[in-house]
Design a protein around this motif. Structure first.
Motif, PDB file in Angstrom:
ATOM      1  N   UNK A  60       0.829  -1.214   0.000  1.00 48.32           N
ATOM      2  CA  UNK A  60       0.000   0.000   0.000  1.00 48.32           C
ATOM      3  C   UNK A  60       0.859   1.258   0.000  1.00 48.32           C
ATOM      4  N   UNK A  61       1.959   1.239   0.761  1.00 44.29           N
ATOM      5  CA  UNK A  61       2.812   2.432   0.858  1.00 44.29           C
ATOM      6  C   UNK A  61       3.525   2.734  -0.448  1.00 44.29           C
ATOM      7  N   UNK A  62       3.649   1.733  -1.332  1.00 43.24           N
ATOM      8  CA  UNK A  62       4.361   1.920  -2.597  1.00 43.24           C
ATOM      9  C   UNK A  62       3.449   2.183  -3.780  1.00 43.24           C
ATOM     10  N   UNK A  63       2.139   2.035  -3.599  1.00 40.22           N
ATOM     11  CA  UNK A  63       1.235   2.082  -4.744  1.00 40.22           C
ATOM     12  C   UNK A  63       1.216   3.442  -5.435  1.00 40.22           C
ATOM     13  N   UNK A  64       1.374   4.502  -4.679  1.00 40.30           N
ATOM     14  CA  UNK A  64       1.362   5.841  -5.281  1.00 40.30           C
ATOM     15  C   UNK A  64       2.726   6.245  -5.839  1.00 40.30           C
ATOM     16  N   UNK A  77       5.761   6.623  -4.403  1.00 43.10           N
ATOM     17  CA  UNK A  77       6.423   7.722  -3.691  1.00 43.10           C
ATOM     18  C   UNK A  77       7.899   7.788  -4.057  1.00 43.10           C
ATOM     19  N   UNK A  78       8.405   8.981  -4.185  1.00 44.21           N
ATOM     20  CA  UNK A  78       9.836   9.138  -4.464  1.00 44.21           C
ATOM     21  C   UNK A  78      10.663   9.046  -3.194  1.00 44.21           C
ATOM     22  N   UNK A  79      10.019   9.312  -2.056  1.00 44.10           N
ATOM     23  CA  UNK A  79      10.692   9.199  -0.760  1.00 44.10           C
ATOM     24  C   UNK A  79       9.797   8.371   0.161  1.00 44.10           C
ATOM     25  N   UNK A  80      10.340   7.287   0.691  1.00 44.69           N
ATOM     26  CA  UNK A  80       9.575   6.390   1.556  1.00 44.69           C
ATOM     27  C   UNK A  80      10.046   6.559   2.994  1.00 44.69           C
ATOM     28  N   UNK A  81       9.094   6.778   3.901  1.00 38.76           N
ATOM     29  CA  UNK A  81       9.380   6.952   5.320  1.00 38.76           C
ATOM     30  C   UNK A  81       8.877   5.720   6.067  1.00 38.76           C
ATOM     31  N   UNK A  82       9.781   5.023   6.753  1.00 35.85           N
ATOM     32  CA  UNK A  82       9.444   3.787   7.461  1.00 35.85           C
ATOM     33  C   UNK A  82       9.670   3.974   8.954  1.00 35.85           C
TER      34      UNK A  82
END
Length: 237
Positions: free
Chosen positions: A134-138, A140-145
């Motif tokens: 879900x966090x990758x579907x859009x 994102x150029x920057x991922x915050x975990x």
């Protein structure tokens, strides 16, 4: 890609949050943030994601599309129990072209065939795989975990660390990972930033000069772990 310049967010009479934090991330880089509880690591991610706008300092990105700048993944999967796996992954995404990406992500996280299952039917690791997709579907150029694997057992955690490595390699997403797990940071990250204090400040930064994938028992990583433990005033037992 991301430049955090002297950013401060304090509350509770100035005793919590973080102060004068500066971090720079280049395209495709994975940077870990380590530190003891209460030093403002999660608060930093909330500020960067836009969930907390009450900060001082400057945050600059080179992201071309503000709709696809940041993706966020929390400590818990935060799935909607009345929605299926597929519906949780695609919730709020209207563009039909993202369907192909959703199918690809479902396969990437190893949940092909579980599209119609509900959160109650999933293990903790499977639920977190849904959250990753879900966090990758859009895109994102920057991922915050924010400690995304902290609640999992050791073996499931290692499996998902390997999954994250494959995703980093495939999507080249610039990533900021907050974790309490030194071994996890050394296994996944290109650099590690150590925060200390209340409010937290950056104490030091350690580059991990070892190509990925890495051996979990690598002597070089063990040496870096000793260095990090010293920075945090801990000794190995």
């Amino acid at each position: 890609m991301l430049a955090v310049n002297q950013v401060t967010r304090v509350f509770q009479n100035g005793k919590a949050g973080f102060k004068n934090v500066s971090i720079r991330l280049t395209k495709g880089e994975v940077v870990g943030v380590l530190g003891t509880s209460g030093c403002g690591k999660s608060t930093l991610l909330r500020v960067l994601s836009g969930l907390d706008a009450h900060y001082q300092g400057q945050i600059d990105t080179t992201v071309s599309d503000s709709e696809h700048d940041f993706g966020m993944m929390f400590q818990e999967p935060r799935l909607m129990p009345w929605l299926s796996v597929w519906e949780n992954i695609t919730f709020g995404v209207a563009k039909k072209q993202n369907r192909d990406l959703a199918i690809d992500l479902l396969q990437t996280v190893g949940l092909e065939g579980f599209e119609n299952h509900y959160p109650k039917d999933l293990s903790g690791g499977m639920a977190q795989r849904v959250a990753i997709a879900r966090s990758l579907l859009n895109r994102p150029e920057i991922l915050l975990l924010d400690e995304p694997l902290s609640a999992l057992d050791a073996f499931t955690k290692m499996q998902l660390q390997d999954l994250l490595l494959s995703i980093f390699e495939k999507h080249q997403t610039t990533t900021l990972l907050v974790t309490h797990d030194i071994d996890e940071a050394l296994y996944l990250c290109d650099r590690v930033v150590i925060m200390r204090g209340q409010p937290g400040r950056i104490q030091t930064e350690i580059a991990i000069d070892k190509p990925k994938p890495r051996s979990r028992g690598d002597a070089y990583l063990a040496h870096l772990k000793e260095e990090i433990l010293r920075e945090l005033d801990f000794t190995r037992v």
